[in-house]
Every structure is written in structure tokens, then in C-alpha cells.
Design an enzyme around this catalytic site. Structure first.
Site, PDB file in Angstrom:
ATOM      1  N   LYS A   8     -27.488  15.084  45.519  1.00 25.29           N
ATOM      2  CA  LYS A   8     -26.594  16.160  45.051  1.00 25.29           C
ATOM      3  C   LYS A   8     -27.393  17.432  44.726  1.00 25.29           C
ATOM      4  O   LYS A   8     -27.027  18.545  45.137  1.00 25.29           O
ATOM      5  CB  LYS A   8     -25.831  15.674  43.821  1.00 25.29           C
ATOM      6  CG  LYS A   8     -25.125  16.747  43.041  1.00 25.29           C
ATOM      7  CD  LYS A   8     -23.957  17.338  43.787  1.00 25.29           C
ATOM      8  CE  LYS A   8     -23.607  18.692  43.244  1.00 25.29           C
ATOM      9  NZ  LYS A   8     -22.291  19.145  43.514  1.00 25.29           N
TER      10      LYS A   8
ATOM     11  N   CYS B  55     -23.220  25.933  39.993  1.00 22.35           N
ATOM     12  CA  CYS B  55     -23.858  24.896  40.809  1.00 22.35           C
ATOM     13  C   CYS B  55     -25.121  25.425  41.465  1.00 22.35           C
ATOM     14  O   CYS B  55     -26.228  25.052  41.100  1.00 22.35           O
ATOM     15  CB  CYS B  55     -22.867  24.438  41.867  1.00 22.35           C
ATOM     16  SG  CYS B  55     -21.277  24.024  41.149  1.00 22.35           S
TER      17      CYS B  55
HETATM   18  N1  SAJ Z   1     -23.513  33.110  48.469  1.00 20.81           N
HETATM   19  C1  SAJ Z   1     -24.311  34.059  49.086  1.00 20.81           C
HETATM   20  N2  SAJ Z   1     -24.500  33.976  50.438  1.00 20.81           N
HETATM   21  C2  SAJ Z   1     -23.939  32.987  51.184  1.00 20.81           C
HETATM   22  C3  SAJ Z   1     -23.142  32.026  50.554  1.00 20.81           C
HETATM   23  C4  SAJ Z   1     -22.956  32.101  49.181  1.00 20.81           C
HETATM   24  O1  SAJ Z   1     -24.841  34.968  48.436  1.00 20.81           O
HETATM   25  O2  SAJ Z   1     -24.144  32.986  52.404  1.00 20.81           O
HETATM   26  C5  SAJ Z   1     -23.285  33.161  46.999  1.00 20.81           C
HETATM   27  C6  SAJ Z   1     -21.802  33.241  46.615  1.00 20.81           C
HETATM   28  O3  SAJ Z   1     -21.326  34.554  46.670  1.00 20.81           O
HETATM   29  C7  SAJ Z   1     -21.828  32.656  45.209  1.00 20.81           C
HETATM   30  C8  SAJ Z   1     -22.953  31.618  45.277  1.00 20.81           C
HETATM   31  O4  SAJ Z   1     -23.716  31.950  46.424  1.00 20.81           O
HETATM   32  O5  SAJ Z   1     -22.173  33.635  44.244  1.00 20.81           O
HETATM   33  C9  SAJ Z   1     -22.502  30.181  45.368  1.00 20.81           C
HETATM   34  O6  SAJ Z   1     -21.330  30.079  46.158  1.00 20.81           O
HETATM   35  P1  SAJ Z   1     -21.114  28.962  47.272  1.00 20.81           P
HETATM   36  O7  SAJ Z   1     -19.791  29.246  47.885  1.00 20.81           O
HETATM   37  O8  SAJ Z   1     -22.271  28.891  48.171  1.00 20.81           O
HETATM   38  O9  SAJ Z   1     -21.153  27.581  46.484  1.00 20.81           O
HETATM   39  P2  SAJ Z   1     -20.451  27.040  45.130  1.00 20.81           P
HETATM   40  O10 SAJ Z   1     -21.433  27.206  44.012  1.00 20.81           O
HETATM   41  O11 SAJ Z   1     -19.107  27.589  44.934  1.00 20.81           O
HETATM   42  O12 SAJ Z   1     -20.325  25.474  45.494  1.00 20.81           O
HETATM   43  C10 SAJ Z   1     -21.483  24.725  45.775  1.00 20.81           C
HETATM   44  C11 SAJ Z   1     -21.281  23.926  47.078  1.00 20.81           C
HETATM   45  N3  SAJ Z   1     -22.552  23.350  47.527  1.00 20.81           N
HETATM   46  C12 SAJ Z   1     -22.975  23.438  48.818  1.00 20.81           C
HETATM   47  O13 SAJ Z   1     -22.343  24.013  49.676  1.00 20.81           O
HETATM   48  C13 SAJ Z   1     -24.240  22.748  49.152  1.00 20.81           C
HETATM   49  C14 SAJ Z   1     -20.259  22.816  46.841  1.00 20.81           C
HETATM   50  O14 SAJ Z   1     -20.156  21.992  47.999  1.00 20.81           O
HETATM   51  C15 SAJ Z   1     -20.662  21.974  45.627  1.00 20.81           C
HETATM   52  O15 SAJ Z   1     -19.719  20.939  45.378  1.00 20.81           O
HETATM   53  C16 SAJ Z   1     -20.711  22.897  44.432  1.00 20.81           C
HETATM   54  O16 SAJ Z   1     -21.734  23.866  44.677  1.00 20.81           O
HETATM   55  C17 SAJ Z   1     -21.026  22.073  43.199  1.00 20.81           C
HETATM   56  O17 SAJ Z   1     -20.093  21.799  42.422  1.00 20.81           O
HETATM   57  O18 SAJ Z   1     -22.163  21.614  43.030  1.00 20.81           O
END
Ligand code: SAJ
Length: 403
Positions: free
Chosen positions: A198, A252
Site C-alpha cells: 500500500k 495519501c
Molecule cells: N497530482 C499531480 N499530478 C498528477 C496526478 C496527481 O500533481 O499527475 C496531484 C493531485 O493534484 C493531488 C495529489 O497529486 O494534489 C494526489 O492526487 P491523486 O489523484 O494522485 O491521488 P489521491 O491522493 O487522491 O489517491 C491516492 C491513490 N493512489 C494511487 O493512485 C497510487 C488512490 O488509489 C489511493 O487509494 C489513495 O491515494 C489512498 O487513499 O491512499
């Protein structure tokens, strides 16, 4: 009957999903206000499909309470922050919930920890609680969730899952429980492996985003178009770079990788640097705002507006939000007065916050797109004549600034 402990962003949808698939579920939370809201028939946060799922679960008989139940299976889904100083996971909420569960749990009950924890946390922090209470009869299981805010309901149904257990038979029993609704593959392994997978998944994403953010800085330095470069690189069959942005928020990706830095400080070098790179992005954007203001001959910060307060698009979650980080930083570096608006945030949480898009746009000359909510994508026409700093590359028109 399943007693789900912790009815937040993960616990609530999980409880609802099980209940709506024929499992008898009682949801428990110590927050009386939250429980009262759920009992009154309302959900506590906005998420696509959640209200419909809630209605289905209520029809199926889900109950909400502040009391721990006497039952054979508990699912603990409480937050696991990190200690800002040591970077290690702070398991205090998990430990508190486990202690309360043990007061109610009958002999041989199964205790599933869903909360994200660093590898070894269950062994180091949870098992001793069972031993101290003389409750080694309780079966410990780790079932980390993987759902993404913004698409939780779909992902709860379709994602593959991991179950970590000491005992294979117990793992298989818990697998059957999740299989009541989960259409993905469910792998059964040991607890430490489940804990590590995880954290590694979220760390992979954090490092990839940091790479994109670092590329954005390199490209900005030499006038190259980072988005076009990433687009072309991603056409290679073995390259898949994520997108740069104004920072990484949420509970996360911006938290879990620190657990590895905290536990393995001399080994987790790339991870440490990546987290620092991501955490530095709000400051980088602030600097861009300042540069663009100078270029445009703007002197009044109060004519600059930040669009978006949440940590990402189309959710109402502001935890670790880049906009909040930027505002904190701004209070140190630039005269205060930036205006702020987010369609998902109804309460006043920061100064100079607007609750109406048109009023917000009337009040500013420069708009910084911090979050790519659908609303702004659909209303780009309203930004005509404004200076735009688009931190998400949603607008490629000439004259629009990027990070
Ligand atoms: N972000 C970027 N660039 C990207 C993608 C995201 O800057 O290309 C930023 C987003 O704007 C945001 C942050 O990253 O601020 C996180 O957003 P996210 O959509 O990547 O992820 P979370 O935190 O909403 O959810 C993650 C997910 N993990 C993965 O994809 C590996 C989700 O599957 C998990 O269940 C979740 O964390 C968790 O609960 O751990």
C-alpha cells in the site's frame, strides 16, 4: 455482522458498499455530530455516486452509532497521519480504536485494519495492544484500501485488493467478505507485505509526480514546454510520466511516502527528495505569480485570485491542499490579500474567500488555476481579458501562463 470503525472518507463508502451488497453492517464513529448527520439521512462529504450508495445501504438496513458492537468482525478505518518531525507513521488513532474494539470483541473475533500504515506497524504497535489485553485470540488482518477520491464508488467495486493475514484461513475468510462486492482480484498475503504494498503504491505515484514537477522546473528555466515534452515522451511504449502541478495534497500521496523516509532515513533517498520537490511546488507557483505580476506591471496582490481550495479536482477535501500551503507561504513572503474561490467549499475557511464564481472573477485581474474542477473547464470563456496562470495545462491559448 460487520462493525466498521471510523466513518470518514474510506470507512463510510466501505460500510455502505458492504451493506448494499447484503452484509449486515453497523458503522461506528466517536464523532457524535457525524453520526447524527448520517442518522438524519445525509452523507458527510461529496463524492460521485455516494448519495445513491448511501440510500441503497439505508434501505438495506445499515445503522450508525457511537457505540462499538459485539460481533465477530471489525474493520478499522481511521486516519494515520505522520509525525511531522520524525516522519514516522503516527498510529495513535489506530491503537485507540483497537483498544476500544477489544472491550467489545468476543473470543476469536477478527480485527481488520484498513488504515494505511508503514510496514511493521501492526507488529510493533497493534499486536502489543492485543498481548497487553491478553487477547491473542483475536485474528489480526490488514486490508488496505486503494480507492481514489473522485471515483471512489467505481473503484471500490472494481479495484484489485490485498489482504494480509497471519493465518491463510482467516485471510480467505476476510477475502470472502470483501468479495461480497469487490469485482477485482483479491490477493491474500502476509500482513507486512500488505502494509508495504500500500505504501509503495502511493510512493510510486508521489515519485512520478515529483519527476514531472522537476521536469517543469527544468523546462521553465530554459523556456521549454514541459507538457508537450511529456506528451511526446509518453508516446514511447515504456514511458508513462504523470503531470506537473501546483503541489501534491490529500491524505495519501502527500503523507504515506514519508513513512518510508521516517523508517529508513538512510535508504529512502529518492523518496525523500521527491517529497521535498512536491512540497516545494506551492512556493514555486507563488514565485511564478510574483514574476507574472511584474511582467504585467501588476502591483496589487488583491487583484490576484486563486481558483480552487481543495487538494484536487471535483472533491471537497482540503487536507494538505496546495492552495492552503501557498496561502501560508504567501503570508510569509508577499503582502496578504490574494482572493480565493472554490465551488466545493461552502464554509469560510480562509480570508478573502468568495462563494460565487462571477463575483470572484469581477474582483480580480489575474486568475491562478490551482485546481482543475469541471466548473472552471466549462467556464474558461469567463476568463477572457484576465491574466491566467494555468497550473494544470487545461488551456493552451496564446498568452496563458503555465508553471
Ligand atoms: N497530482 C499531480 N499530478 C498528477 C496526478 C496527481 O500533481 O499527475 C496531484 C493531485 O493534484 C493531488 C495529489 O497529486 O494534489 C494526489 O492526487 P491523486 O489523484 O494522485 O491521488 P489521491 O491522493 O487522491 O489517491 C491516492 C491513490 N493512489 C494511487 O493512485 C497510487 C488512490 O488509489 C489511493 O487509494 C489513495 O491515494 C489512498 O487513499 O491512499
Amino acid at each position: 455482522m460487520i462493525n466498521v470503525i471510523g466513518l470518514g472518507y474510506i470507512g463510510l463508502p466501505t460500510a455502505l458498499m458492504m451493506a448494499s451488497h447484503g452484509v449486515e453492517v453497523v458503522g461506528t464513529d466517536y464523532n457524535t455530530e457525524l453520526v447524527a448527520t448520517l442518522k438524519a439521512g445525509k452523507t458527510t462529504f461529496k463524492e460521485k455516486g455516494l448519495d445513491e450508495l448511501f440510500d441503497a445501504a439505508v434501505r438495506a438496513g445499515i445503522r450508525f452509532t457511537t457505540e462499538y458492537q459485539v460481533t465477530d468482525t471489525y474493520i478499522v478505518s481511521v486516519p494515520t497521519p505522520y509525525d511531522k518531525f520524525s516522519k514516522k507513521v503516527d498510529a495513535c488513532y489506530v491503537v485507540a480504536a483497537v483498544k476500544d474494539v477489544l472491550k467489545a470483541a468476543p473470543q476469536g473475533a477478527t480485527l481488520v485494519i484498513e488504515s494505511t500504515v508503514s510496514p511493521g506497524t501492526i507488529e510493533k504497535s497493534v499486536r502489543p495492544v492485543l498481548e497487553a489485553a491478553g487477547r491473542t485470540d483475536v485474528n489480526l488482518v490488514h486490508a488496505p484500501e486503494r480507492i481514489i477520491p473522485g471515483n471512489m464508488v467505481y473503484e471500490l467495486l472494481h479495484n484489485n485488493r490485498t489482504i494480509g493475514a497471519d493465518d491463510r484461513a482467516v485471510g480467505e475468510r476476510v477475502k470472502a467478505l470483501y468479495a461480497s462486492f469487490c469485482l477485482g482480484e483479491i490477493v491474500v498475503t502476509d500482513i507486512k507485505t500488505a502494509e508495504m504494498t500500500k505504501v509503495v503504491e502511493n510512493t510510486f505515484r508521489a515519485v512520478n509526480i515529483a519527476f514531472a514537477n522537476e521536469l517543469a522546473k527544468i523546462c521553465r528555466h530554459d523556456g521549454m514546454d514541459v507538457y508537450e515534452i511529456i506528451r511526446i515522451c509518453n508516446m514511447h511504449p515504456r514511458v508513462s510520466i504523470l503531470q506537473p502541478g501546483p503541489g501534491v495534497g490529500g491524505h495519501c500521496i502527500s503523507v504515506d511516502p514519508w513513512f518510508l523516509v521516517g523508517d529508513y532515513p538512510s535508504l529512502a533517498k529518492v523518496i525523500d527528495e521527491s517529497m521535498k520537490t512536491n512540497d516545494g511546488m506551492p512556493d514555486f507557483v507563488l514565485n511564478r505569480i510574483y514574476e507574472i505580476m511584474q511582467e504585467r506591471g501588476m502591483t496589487d496582490v488583491a487583484r490576484v485570485g486563486l481558483y480552487g481550495l481543495t487538494y484536487k479536482e471535483n472533491v471537497d477535501d482540503m487536507r494538505e491542499s496546495p492552495t492552503l500551503q501557498l496561502l501560508e507561504s504567501q503570508a510569509r513572503h508577499l503582502a496578504p490579500g490574494l482572493k480565493v474561490y472554490d465551488p466545493f467549499i461552502e464554509k469560510d475557511v480562509v480570508e478573502n474567500q468568495y462563494h460565487d464564481l462571477d463575483a470572484f472573477l469581477d474582483a480580480v485581474d489575474m486568475v491562478v488555476i490551482m485546481v482543475k474542477h469541471n466548473e472552471i473547464r466549462e467556464n474558461m470563456g469567463k476568463l477572457r481579458g484576465k491574466t491566467i496562470l494555468d497550473c494544470h495545462n487545461i488551456c493552451r491559448l496564446p498568452g496563458v501562463y503555465h508553471i
